[in-house]
Motif scaffolding. Structure first.
Motif, PDB file in Angstrom:
ATOM      1  N   THR A  26       0.840  -1.199   0.000  1.00 32.88           N
ATOM      2  CA  THR A  26       0.000   0.000   0.000  1.00 32.88           C
ATOM      3  C   THR A  26       0.875   1.250   0.000  1.00 32.88           C
ATOM      4  O   THR A  26       0.590   2.218  -0.717  1.00 32.88           O
ATOM      5  N   ASP A  27       1.946   1.227   0.769  1.00 33.65           N
ATOM      6  CA  ASP A  27       2.872   2.376   0.783  1.00 33.65           C
ATOM      7  C   ASP A  27       3.523   2.571  -0.584  1.00 33.65           C
ATOM      8  O   ASP A  27       3.688   3.703  -1.041  1.00 33.65           O
ATOM      9  N   ASP A  28       3.896   1.459  -1.225  1.00 31.90           N
ATOM     10  CA  ASP A  28       4.468   1.550  -2.574  1.00 31.90           C
ATOM     11  C   ASP A  28       3.455   2.153  -3.541  1.00 31.90           C
ATOM     12  O   ASP A  28       3.790   3.016  -4.351  1.00 31.90           O
ATOM     13  N   GLN A  29       2.212   1.707  -3.456  1.00 33.13           N
ATOM     14  CA  GLN A  29       1.174   2.203  -4.351  1.00 33.13           C
ATOM     15  C   GLN A  29       0.970   3.707  -4.168  1.00 33.13           C
ATOM     16  O   GLN A  29       0.810   4.436  -5.150  1.00 33.13           O
ATOM     17  N   LEU A  30       1.006   4.163  -2.932  1.00 33.06           N
ATOM     18  CA  LEU A  30       0.864   5.590  -2.653  1.00 33.06           C
ATOM     19  C   LEU A  30       2.065   6.365  -3.213  1.00 33.06           C
ATOM     20  O   LEU A  30       1.917   7.455  -3.764  1.00 33.06           O
ATOM     21  N   TYR A  31       3.234   5.782  -3.091  1.00 30.49           N
ATOM     22  CA  TYR A  31       4.458   6.378  -3.630  1.00 30.49           C
ATOM     23  C   TYR A  31       4.325   6.537  -5.151  1.00 30.49           C
ATOM     24  O   TYR A  31       4.600   7.599  -5.707  1.00 30.49           O
ATOM     25  N   PHE A  32       3.897   5.445  -5.819  1.00 27.03           N
ATOM     26  CA  PHE A  32       3.727   5.506  -7.270  1.00 27.03           C
ATOM     27  C   PHE A  32       2.677   6.544  -7.645  1.00 27.03           C
ATOM     28  O   PHE A  32       2.849   7.298  -8.597  1.00 27.03           O
ATOM     29  N   TYR A  33       1.599   6.577  -6.895  1.00 25.45           N
ATOM     30  CA  TYR A  33       0.518   7.520  -7.170  1.00 25.45           C
ATOM     31  C   TYR A  33       1.023   8.964  -7.134  1.00 25.45           C
ATOM     32  O   TYR A  33       0.806   9.737  -8.066  1.00 25.45           O
ATOM     33  N   LYS A  34       1.696   9.318  -6.048  1.00 25.52           N
ATOM     34  CA  LYS A  34       2.092  10.727  -5.894  1.00 25.52           C
ATOM     35  C   LYS A  34       3.077  11.159  -6.973  1.00 25.52           C
ATOM     36  O   LYS A  34       2.978  12.270  -7.491  1.00 25.52           O
ATOM     37  N   TYR A  35       4.016  10.281  -7.322  1.00 29.84           N
ATOM     38  CA  TYR A  35       4.974  10.681  -8.353  1.00 29.84           C
ATOM     39  C   TYR A  35       4.392  10.590  -9.753  1.00 29.84           C
ATOM     40  O   TYR A  35       4.782  11.353 -10.641  1.00 29.84           O
ATOM     41  N   PHE A  36       3.430   9.706  -9.974  1.00 28.19           N
ATOM     42  CA  PHE A  36       2.739   9.658 -11.256  1.00 28.19           C
ATOM     43  C   PHE A  36       1.974  10.961 -11.463  1.00 28.19           C
ATOM     44  O   PHE A  36       2.066  11.587 -12.528  1.00 28.19           O
ATOM     45  N   LYS A  37       1.222  11.375 -10.451  1.00 27.81           N
ATOM     46  CA  LYS A  37       0.447  12.611 -10.551  1.00 27.81           C
ATOM     47  C   LYS A  37       1.373  13.815 -10.735  1.00 27.81           C
ATOM     48  O   LYS A  37       1.100  14.688 -11.558  1.00 27.81           O
ATOM     49  N   GLN A  38       2.458  13.859  -9.971  1.00 23.98           N
ATOM     50  CA  GLN A  38       3.386  14.988 -10.070  1.00 23.98           C
ATOM     51  C   GLN A  38       4.037  15.026 -11.452  1.00 23.98           C
ATOM     52  O   GLN A  38       4.219  16.096 -12.030  1.00 23.98           O
ATOM     53  N   ALA A  39       4.361  13.851 -11.999  1.00 25.40           N
ATOM     54  CA  ALA A  39       5.008  13.788 -13.311  1.00 25.40           C
ATOM     55  C   ALA A  39       4.057  14.116 -14.445  1.00 25.40           C
ATOM     56  O   ALA A  39       4.470  14.698 -15.452  1.00 25.40           O
ATOM     57  N   THR A  40       2.789  13.771 -14.302  1.00 22.99           N
ATOM     58  CA  THR A  40       1.860  13.946 -15.413  1.00 22.99           C
ATOM     59  C   THR A  40       1.005  15.209 -15.315  1.00 22.99           C
ATOM     60  O   THR A  40       0.574  15.734 -16.330  1.00 22.99           O
ATOM     61  N   ILE A  41       0.765  15.694 -14.098  1.00 25.14           N
ATOM     62  CA  ILE A  41      -0.090  16.876 -13.910  1.00 25.14           C
ATOM     63  C   ILE A  41       0.686  18.056 -13.341  1.00 25.14           C
ATOM     64  O   ILE A  41       0.482  19.192 -13.721  1.00 25.14           O
ATOM     65  N   GLY A  42       1.595  17.749 -12.426  1.00 24.12           N
ATOM     66  CA  GLY A  42       2.326  18.814 -11.731  1.00 24.12           C
ATOM     67  C   GLY A  42       1.775  18.928 -10.324  1.00 24.12           C
ATOM     68  O   GLY A  42       1.251  17.959  -9.776  1.00 24.12           O
ATOM     69  N   ASP A  43       1.873  20.110  -9.744  1.00 27.12           N
ATOM     70  CA  ASP A  43       1.406  20.312  -8.376  1.00 27.12           C
ATOM     71  C   ASP A  43      -0.096  20.059  -8.253  1.00 27.12           C
ATOM     72  O   ASP A  43      -0.843  20.204  -9.228  1.00 27.12           O
ATOM     73  N   VAL A  44      -0.522  19.712  -7.049  1.00 23.48           N
ATOM     74  CA  VAL A  44      -1.926  19.424  -6.763  1.00 23.48           C
ATOM     75  C   VAL A  44      -2.812  20.537  -7.311  1.00 23.48           C
ATOM     76  O   VAL A  44      -2.556  21.718  -7.091  1.00 23.48           O
ATOM     77  N   ASN A  45      -3.853  20.130  -8.024  1.00 24.02           N
ATOM     78  CA  ASN A  45      -4.762  21.106  -8.636  1.00 24.02           C
ATOM     79  C   ASN A  45      -6.213  20.866  -8.235  1.00 24.02           C
ATOM     80  O   ASN A  45      -7.129  21.307  -8.916  1.00 24.02           O
ATOM     81  N   THR A  46      -6.422  20.141  -7.152  1.00 29.56           N
ATOM     82  CA  THR A  46      -7.767  19.846  -6.665  1.00 29.56           C
ATOM     83  C   THR A  46      -7.860  20.225  -5.188  1.00 29.56           C
ATOM     84  O   THR A  46      -6.843  20.384  -4.513  1.00 29.56           O
TER      85      THR A  46
END
Length: 104
Positions: A26-46
Motif C-alpha cells: 500500500t505504501d508503494d502504491q501511494l508512492y507511485f501515485y504521488k509521483y505519477f500525478k506529479q510527473a503527469t499533472i504537476g502540483d496538486v490542482n484539486t
C-alpha cells in the motif's frame, strides 16, 4: 531516467495482475501515485477531499507532499522505486520488466 522509461514503468504497473507475484505494498502504491500525478499533472490542482474520504485524503496528502518536484525527478523516483520492487521479487517476469524499462 527518461520519459519513455517512466511511461513503460507506469504501463507495467497499471497492468499488473491482481493475483500476480509482483505485489507493491500500500505504501508503494501511494508512492507511485504521488509521483505519477506529479510527473503527469504537476502540483496538486484539486481541493482536499473530505474528512471521511480516507483513501482520497491519503492520496491527496501524498501528492501535496511532493509539490514542487520537477517532472524529470518524479520520473526518476517512480522508475527507481518500481525497479526496487521488481528486484525484490527476483523472478523471470520481474527481470523481463526491468529489461523492458531499461531499454525504453
Amino acid at each position: 531516467m527518461s520519459e519513455s522509461q517512466f511511461k513503460k514503468a507506469a504501463d507495467i504497473i497499471q497492468n499488473l495482475p491482481k493475483d500476480g507475484k509482483i505485489k507493491p505494498t500500500t505504501d508503494d502504491q501511494l508512492y507511485f501515485y504521488k509521483y505519477f500525478k506529479q510527473a503527469t499533472i504537476g502540483d496538486v490542482n484539486t481541493t482536499r477531499p473530505g474528512l471521511f474520504d480516507f483513501v482520497g485524503k491519503a492520496k491527496w496528502e501524498a501528492w501535496k507532499g511532493v509539490e514542487g518536484t520537477p517532472k524529470e525527478d518524479s520520473w526518476k523516483l517512480y522508475v527507481e522505486k518500481f525497479i526496487e520492487v521488481l528486484k525484490s521479487v527476483d523472478d523471470e517476469e520481474s527481470k523481463k520488466h526491468i529489461t523492458e524499462i531499461e531499454s525504453a
